[in-house]
Every structure is written in structure tokens, then in C-alpha cells.
Design a protein around this motif. Structure first.
Motif, PDB file in Angstrom:
ATOM      1  N   THR A 323       0.794  -1.226   0.000  1.00 52.01           N
ATOM      2  CA  THR A 323       0.000   0.000   0.000  1.00 52.01           C
ATOM      3  C   THR A 323       0.828   1.278   0.000  1.00 52.01           C
ATOM      4  O   THR A 323       0.313   2.342  -0.324  1.00 52.01           O
ATOM      5  CB  THR A 323      -0.921   0.040   1.233  1.00 52.01           C
ATOM      6  N   GLY A 324       2.081   1.186   0.385  1.00 49.61           N
ATOM      7  CA  GLY A 324       2.896   2.382   0.497  1.00 49.61           C
ATOM      8  C   GLY A 324       2.615   3.209   1.727  1.00 49.61           C
ATOM      9  O   GLY A 324       3.132   4.321   1.883  1.00 49.61           O
ATOM     10  N   VAL A 325       1.799   2.699   2.645  1.00 53.39           N
ATOM     11  CA  VAL A 325       1.422   3.419   3.848  1.00 53.39           C
ATOM     12  C   VAL A 325       2.483   3.212   4.929  1.00 53.39           C
ATOM     13  O   VAL A 325       3.001   2.119   5.108  1.00 53.39           O
ATOM     14  CB  VAL A 325       0.039   2.948   4.361  1.00 53.39           C
ATOM     15  N   ILE A 326       2.801   4.299   5.634  1.00 51.25           N
ATOM     16  CA  ILE A 326       3.730   4.188   6.762  1.00 51.25           C
ATOM     17  C   ILE A 326       3.018   3.456   7.902  1.00 51.25           C
ATOM     18  O   ILE A 326       1.985   3.911   8.392  1.00 51.25           O
ATOM     19  CB  ILE A 326       4.189   5.578   7.233  1.00 51.25           C
ATOM     20  N   THR A 327       3.562   2.343   8.323  1.00 48.75           N
ATOM     21  CA  THR A 327       2.929   1.523   9.367  1.00 48.75           C
ATOM     22  C   THR A 327       3.584   1.685  10.734  1.00 48.75           C
ATOM     23  O   THR A 327       3.005   1.315  11.755  1.00 48.75           O
ATOM     24  CB  THR A 327       2.985   0.040   8.972  1.00 48.75           C
ATOM     25  N   GLY A 328       4.790   2.189  10.747  1.00 50.60           N
ATOM     26  CA  GLY A 328       5.486   2.310  12.021  1.00 50.60           C
ATOM     27  C   GLY A 328       6.803   3.038  11.854  1.00 50.60           C
ATOM     28  O   GLY A 328       7.098   3.611  10.800  1.00 50.60           O
ATOM     29  N   ALA A 329       7.587   3.014  12.923  1.00 52.02           N
ATOM     30  CA  ALA A 329       8.892   3.678  12.910  1.00 52.02           C
ATOM     31  C   ALA A 329       9.860   2.885  13.773  1.00 52.02           C
ATOM     32  O   ALA A 329       9.461   2.254  14.752  1.00 52.02           O
ATOM     33  CB  ALA A 329       8.776   5.100  13.440  1.00 52.02           C
ATOM     34  N   GLU A 330      11.117   2.925  13.391  1.00 50.18           N
ATOM     35  CA  GLU A 330      12.169   2.350  14.230  1.00 50.18           C
ATOM     36  C   GLU A 330      12.929   3.492  14.887  1.00 50.18           C
ATOM     37  O   GLU A 330      13.365   4.432  14.220  1.00 50.18           O
ATOM     38  CB  GLU A 330      13.132   1.493  13.414  1.00 50.18           C
ATOM     39  N   ALA A 331      13.040   3.431  16.223  1.00 48.86           N
ATOM     40  CA  ALA A 331      13.758   4.460  16.974  1.00 48.86           C
ATOM     41  C   ALA A 331      15.258   4.179  16.894  1.00 48.86           C
ATOM     42  O   ALA A 331      15.706   3.091  17.250  1.00 48.86           O
ATOM     43  CB  ALA A 331      13.302   4.472  18.426  1.00 48.86           C
TER      44      ALA A 331
END
Length: 562
Positions: A323-331
Motif C-alpha cells: 500500500t505504500g502506507v507508513i505503518t510504524g517507525a524504528e527508533a
């Protein structure tokens, strides 16, 4: 009225112009005279003694002259205990405005005073050892340096760090650890003069200030005496506990021109003593050798990085490949040091691991990342936050409790926290790792195996690990189109994960070609510079908002054209 005044915390009385009591509430009578005693018509001297009357009379006379009087004093109660009281004398006027007597209000403030004294004490002294803390130490060192400069003598600073003290705390518990600190304090005091200052700077670090030093050898001899004292075992609750120390010595003005510079150089000397094998004394030397000075400076700075607010987090988006959607982040941790500049994680993370500083730093990262994810959720972005656990963190007995506390403090839902662990970490003492992973899973957090394929995971163990994701290491992704072996490994990892119903995340995706290949293998998520480099929190939020404005999916550019 008496019912009311007898049940207030203040002691209340009324005296006339002839210093005779006309009224006193129960609290006043019980404090000064004794329960049930009659006070009406009696003078202050008759009830409290002539000494009390001589002390009180001047204030009452001023009050009878129309002045409001407020003061603190020490008074003995009927039991003979000395108490601290707050006294207010209020003029009592008749209808014509003439003062006819004095209303007295007395508050027993003994406990408040004790609490204030305790707060003042703790602001300057360490609660465990009773030694001056860092704040008072800094004041005393600055005074000592200034005094010795006037006298033409030197100030010596000895910084002492207990070797492997964390192991004592971890194996024997904090209570025993505190007893060790108190025993070390006693040893130090035995070997030093009364005029010398011994301070505890925090954790396992102590400092000794020696004034009026005539020659460097004098300070070195004191340090050697301390090492000799530490060689003897400490008796803690009937058991012998062995503790050694690494000591750094620096003098002002010989090695530094200010108290701040003196501390820095003594720290460098102390870290050099540790590098020399611990249980040693090292005198500050301007040139510790090629590369060692940089390393010592880095370790010194890293120990202060949290309290000086030099650490910060950047966040790299994780993106759904379909989908190209941002699902999360890595700190991802960053360190900006005023002396060293921006220090590469490749340089300071191994140092933090080696020195044990990774534990407090890792705890800071966990709490900060959870707080940031919670803040984004409140703004309408319920993203998963991935945090890397170090090997030392994973072995901590209180890991699960720390995770629960970080979630509770931040208000973040457990399902929004993803903990990343390497396969080598969980294969070391695999059965213990399984127990820890199951406890973390029961909390509700997500678990992923980082750098998968670089270690030595056993498939039989992998099936038992309660993890949710496998991360394909960037070293394999980088050479996908140039190395058939790397391509085969990536394909095998993704296929394996799918057979175990695990999601996959590819790291280090840098171009369209790599992304297309991963999409063809039905990899679930990716991260890398092809979508975005790691960003500060504010820039990450701007990216989220920009993608939303572009239609949620972020268009072809956001998805790399897939």
C-alpha cells in the motif's frame, strides 16, 4: 465557638493588657500546661514560668501598642520536649479602636521544620552514604581551587570508580549494594584527613578533594593508600565481599586551570586506569597515546550524555510494501556531544555495551520512544514503535517490569511497541530466552528478530520463539542484484517466515530495483533510504502529514513506484 477552637490544629489564647489569660483552647492548654488545667485569670508567669514571661512579654507589649507580631521560636511543651513553633500575636481592639488585649495563635511546626531540613540535607548530601553529593562537591572543589591558587599550593582531585559494582547489585541485590557503598565510605574516611572532602557523585563513583598539596607525589600516595584499603575484603552481613577500584588523579593548576577542567582530566585518568586493567591508579597525562585519548573522552562524555540531554532519537519509517502506507517507525539513537560533535552509533554503541552504559541508555531510549509514539497517537497517528534491545538489556532480570512501566508511564498500548532482538541474543541461553520472550508476549508487545540470517538460528528453536516478525538484514538486501547467494538467502528467509506465519521486514532498501524484487517475494514491509532516512520527531511528523495530504498512500514516490 469553643467547640470549633478546640478542634483546630492551632493553639489559641487571649491575654488582657495585664498579661492574664482570659481564654485558651484545648490545644494551648495541653501543650503548655497540661490537659484539664484552668488558665482563666492566671498570668503567663504563673502558668509557664517567669523565664517564658520574660521571653514573651516584649512581643505582647508591642502588640498592645497596635503592632501585628509574627515570629518563630523554640518552646518546651509540658512533657519537656523542645518544639519549634510559629507564633502570631494579633491586637484585639474594642469598638473605639483601642487595643484591649492580644490574641495568640501558635502552630507546632516541628515536623515541617524537620522535613525542610531533610530536603535541604538531601539537596547537598547522598542519602545512602551521608557523603556530600555532586552539587556540594562542585561547590567545595571550586572553593578549594580558588583558595589554593591564592596560597600558591595545589588542589588534588581523586575520582574513584568501583570496579564491576553493577555485578554486585545484580547478583546480591540493591540492599547489599548499598551496604557495600556505606562500607567503602567508611574505608575512605579512615584513610583520609578530616579536612579532606569525600563525596559520592552517583552510582559507584566517589571523589576525594585534597587541598594544600605541595607535590604531585603526595596525591599519588593518598590514592595508593586507598587502593591498599580496598584490597581488604568488606564484611557485609557476615560475608566477605571483595571490591576493587580504579582511581584517576589530577591536580590544579598542574593539570588543569579550573575546577571544571580538573574534573574532566581526573575522569580521563580514571578511565585510563580502567583500560589498564582496573584496580589501578592513573595520573592524568596530556597524551595517553594514539587513539586512546579520543576513546577516553568518548567514554567520559557518554557517562554524562543522559543527564546533559545530549542523546536524541531519530525515527525511520516502516512502510507497507503493498500500500505504500507508513505503518510504524524504528527508533534510532543519536548522540550530539559539544566537544566530539555528532558521534556515530557505530563508535559509541559498542563502547556503551563494553562499559555497561548501554543499560541506562537503553532504558532512556525505551521510555523516550514510547513517549513519542504515544504523542503521535494522540495526534491521530497510531503507529507501531520499534525499539532495539541490547544483549545486556535482554539479560536484565527486570526487563519485563521496565517495559510495563514504560508503557504505563507513556500511556502507549502494548500492541504499539515492537521490541527488536538479534538472533544471536536469543540463541545464547535459548531456553532462558524463550521464557523471557513469552513474558514479553504476554504483556502484549510485538517481537521481531533483527538481522535475521546473519547468525546461527536453529529452525527447531525458531518455531518455539514467540515472535511476530523476521527482519531481513540489509547486508543481504544491498547486494540482491549482484550476488546470487544474497538473493537466495533473502528468498529463503521470506519463504521461511511465511511458512511460520511471521511477517517480514526488509532493511536497507535503497533503490527501486530492490523494492520491486522484495514485492515479488511478498515481503510485508520495508525501510531504508529509498523511502526516507531516519528523521527527527518533528520532521517525521511532517512526513506523515505530507503523505496524508498526498492521498494517504503517498503516491508512486512514497511506494517507490510499486
Amino acid at each position: 465557638l469553643r467547640l470549633v477552637t478546640d478542634n483546630v490544629p492551632a493553639m489559641i489564647a487571649y491575654t488582657d493588657a495585664e498579661f492574664r489569660y482570659r481564654y485558651a483552647n484545648r490545644g494551648f492548654v495541653e501543650f503548655y500546661i497540661g490537659a484539664g488545667a484552668a488558665v482563666e485569670g492566671k498570668t503567663i508567669g504563673e502558668l509557664q514560668g517567669e523565664q517564658a514571661q520574660r521571653e514573651i512579654r516584649p512581643g505582647i507589649e508591642r502588640c498592645l501598642a497596635g503592632e501585628l507580631i509574627h515570629f518563630e521560636a523554640k518552646r518546651r511543651n509540658v512533657q519537656g520536649e523542645e518544639r519549634e513553633v510559629e507564633v502570631t500575636l494579633i491586637p484585639h481592639r474594642d469598638e473605639t479602636g483601642c487595643v484591649q488585649g492580644v490574641h495568640t495563635q501558635v502552630l507546632d511546626i516541628t515536623e515541617r521544620k524537620r522535613a525542610e531540613e531533610r530536603i535541604d540535607y538531601l539537596a547537598q548530601y547522598d542519602a545512602v552514604t551521608g557523603l556530600p553529593n555532586r552539587r556540594l562537591f562542585n561547590d567545595r572543589l571550586a572553593l578549594a581551587v580558588a583558595r589554593d591558587k591564592r596560597l600558591g599550593t595545589m588542589t588534588a582531585l581523586l575520582l574513584l570508580d568501583l570496579d564491576r559494582f553493577k555485578e554486585i547489585n545484580e547478583t546480591l541485590g540493591q540492599r547489599i549494594g548499598d551496604e557495600v557503598l556505606r562500607a567503602v565510605t567508611a574505608r575512605l574516611r579512615e584513610r583520609l584527613r578530616e579536612v579532606d572532602t569525600v563525596a559520592r557523585l552517583g552510582g559507584d563513583e566517589f571523589a576525594v578533594i585534597i587541598e594544600s598539596v605541595a607535590e604531585k607525589a603526595q596525591a599519588y600516595r593518598v590514592a595508593e593508600k586507598i587502593l591498599e584499603a580496598m584490597a581488604e575484603p568488606l564484611e557485609i552481613e557476615g560475608e566477605d565481599v571483595f571490591v576493587t577500584a580504579s582511581i584517576g588523579v589530577a591536580l590544579c593548576p598542574a593539570d588543569a586551570d579550573s575546577s571544571e577542567h580538573l574534573i574532566k582530566n581526573a575522569e580521563l585518568a580514571m578511565y585510563q586506569a580502567k583500560l589498564d586493567g582496573r584496580n589501578a591508579v592513573h595520573h592524568y597525562a596530556p597524551d595517553p597515546g594514539p587513539g586512546r585519548g579520543v576513546r577516553l573522552g568518548m567514554e567520559s562524555g557518554l557517562r554524562r550524555a543522559i543527564e546533559r540531554d545530549e542523546l536524541l532519537l531519530h525515527f525511520q519509517p516502516k512502510v507497507d510494501i503493498k500500500t505504500g502506507v507508513i505503518t510504524g517507525a524504528e527508533a534510532l539513537l543519536r548522540w550530539r556531544n559539544p566537544d566530539l560533535g555528532v558521534v556515530s552509533p557505530a563508535d559509541f554503541i559498542p563502547l556503551a555495551e563494553e562499559t555497561g552504559l548501554i543499560v541506562p541508555i537503553g532504558e532512556w531510549v525505551l521510555y523516550s520512544a514510547c513517549a513519542q509514539a504515544s504523542a503521535w497517537r494522540r495526534l491521530g497517528w497510531p503507529l507501531a514503535m520499534a525499539v532495539n534491545l541490547s544483549a545486556r538489556q535482554f539479560r536484565q532480570k527486570n526487563l519485563c517490569e521496565m517495559v510495563e512501566l514504560a508503557l504505563s508511564d507513556s500511556g502507549l498500548a502494548a500492541g504499539q511497541l515492537e521490541l527488536e532482538i538479534t538472533e544471536s541474543m536469543i540463541m545464547h541461553r535459548a531456553e532462558h530466552a524463550i521464557t523471557t520472550l513469552r513474558r514479553l508476549r504476554d504483556i502484549g508487545v510485538l517481537l521481531s528478530v533483527d538481522d535475521f540470517g546473519t547468525g546461527y538460528s536453529s529452525l527447531s528453536y525458531l518455531k518455539r520463539f514467540p515472535v511476530h516478525k523476521l527482519k531481513v538484514d540489509q547486508s543481504f538486501v544491498r547486494e540482491l542484484h549482484h550476488n546470487a547467494d544474497d538473493a537466495a538467502i533473502v528468498r529463503a528467509v521470506i519463504t521461511l517466515a511465511q511458512s511460520l506465519n511471521l511477517r517480514t521486514v526488509a532493511e536497507g532498501v535503497e533503490n527501486e530495483q530492490q523494492l520491486a524484487y522484495l514485492a515479488g517475494l511478498h515481503c510485508d514491509e520495508y525501510q531504508g533510504y529509498h523511502f526516507s532516512k531516519p528523521l527527527p520527531a518533528a520532521e517525521f511528523l511532517s512526513l506523515l502529514q505530507a503523505k496524508q495530504a498526498a492521498g494517504g498512500r503517498g503516491g508512486a514516490a512514497a511506494r517507490g513506484g510499486v
